[in-house]
Design an enzyme around this catalytic site. Structure first.
Site, PDB file in Angstrom:
ATOM      1  N   GLY A 129       1.935  -6.194  12.450  1.00 36.73           N
ATOM      2  CA  GLY A 129       1.445  -7.298  13.266  1.00 36.73           C
ATOM      3  C   GLY A 129       0.035  -7.735  12.921  1.00 36.73           C
ATOM      4  N   GLU A 180       0.172 -13.165   1.822  1.00 32.87           N
ATOM      5  CA  GLU A 180      -0.802 -13.059   0.733  1.00 32.87           C
ATOM      6  C   GLU A 180      -0.261 -13.778  -0.508  1.00 32.87           C
ATOM      7  OE1 GLU A 180      -2.931  -9.092   0.434  1.00 32.87           O
ATOM      8  OE2 GLU A 180      -1.836  -9.136  -1.452  1.00 32.87           O
ATOM      9  N   GLY A 237       0.780  -1.229   0.000  1.00 24.82           N
ATOM     10  CA  GLY A 237       0.000   0.000   0.000  1.00 24.82           C
ATOM     11  C   GLY A 237       0.808   1.273   0.000  1.00 24.82           C
TER      12      GLY A 237
END
Length: 165
Positions: A57, A91, A25
């Site tokens: 975290g 991810e 991001g």
């Protein structure tokens, strides 16, 4: 909140999205990724772009994992700090599981980073992994899994952002 757009042809019942965007991001959300998202939506692709700003975290949400699973294609935008995010790396591992188990298409985009730095974990990727190996000594298997995932995806046919300029 995730943003989506509808695609004109019928999706199979188990696929809600045409494209899932994986990105760091702080590196690309306000620039390249948002432009890519807009272009995909304009062309009619149902596209998932996570809108959440994460704190160190934080765990990957079940909603995000489901969005990956419900996508036909995952576009992984490798940027300078992608490897410093354990969120992005987890991810990526999940994306590769979907590629293996569901035949999902994975396309890497190298944004401001040399593909060989991703593949060999040099430069900022090497520094990130030095930190991961220190922080995750008790979970080193996970670090090795992240390294393997980066190598696998960076070996796929992808796009270099220099071609967009």
């Amino acid at each position: 909140m995730a943003s989506t757009s509808s695609f004109s042809w019928a999706n199979p019942p188990d696929k809600r999205y045409d494209v899932f965007l994986s990105f760091r991001g702080e590196d690309t959300r306000s620039g390249f990724t948002s432009y890519l998202y807009a272009a995909l939506c304009e062309k009619g692709f149902s596209t998932y772009m996570d809108e959440h700003k994460l704190e160190r975290g934080d765990e990957i949400s079940p909603t995000l994992l489901k969005a990956i699973e419900e996508s036909k294609i995952s576009v992984v935008i490798f940027s300078e700090k992608y490897a410093s995010s354990t969120w992005c790396l987890n991810e990526l591992v999940h994306i590769l599981e979907c590629k293996k188990n569901n035949g999902q298409i994975v396309m890497p985009i190298f944004y401001g980073i040399v593909p060989s730095d991703v593949r060999k974990q040099n430069g900022s990727y090497g520094m990130a992994f030095a930190e991961h190996e220190e922080s995750f000594r008790d979970r080193i298997k996970e670090v090795h899994q992240w390294r393997a995932a980066l190598k696998e995806v960076s070996n796929l046919c992808g796009l270099d952002s220099k071609n967009f300029r």
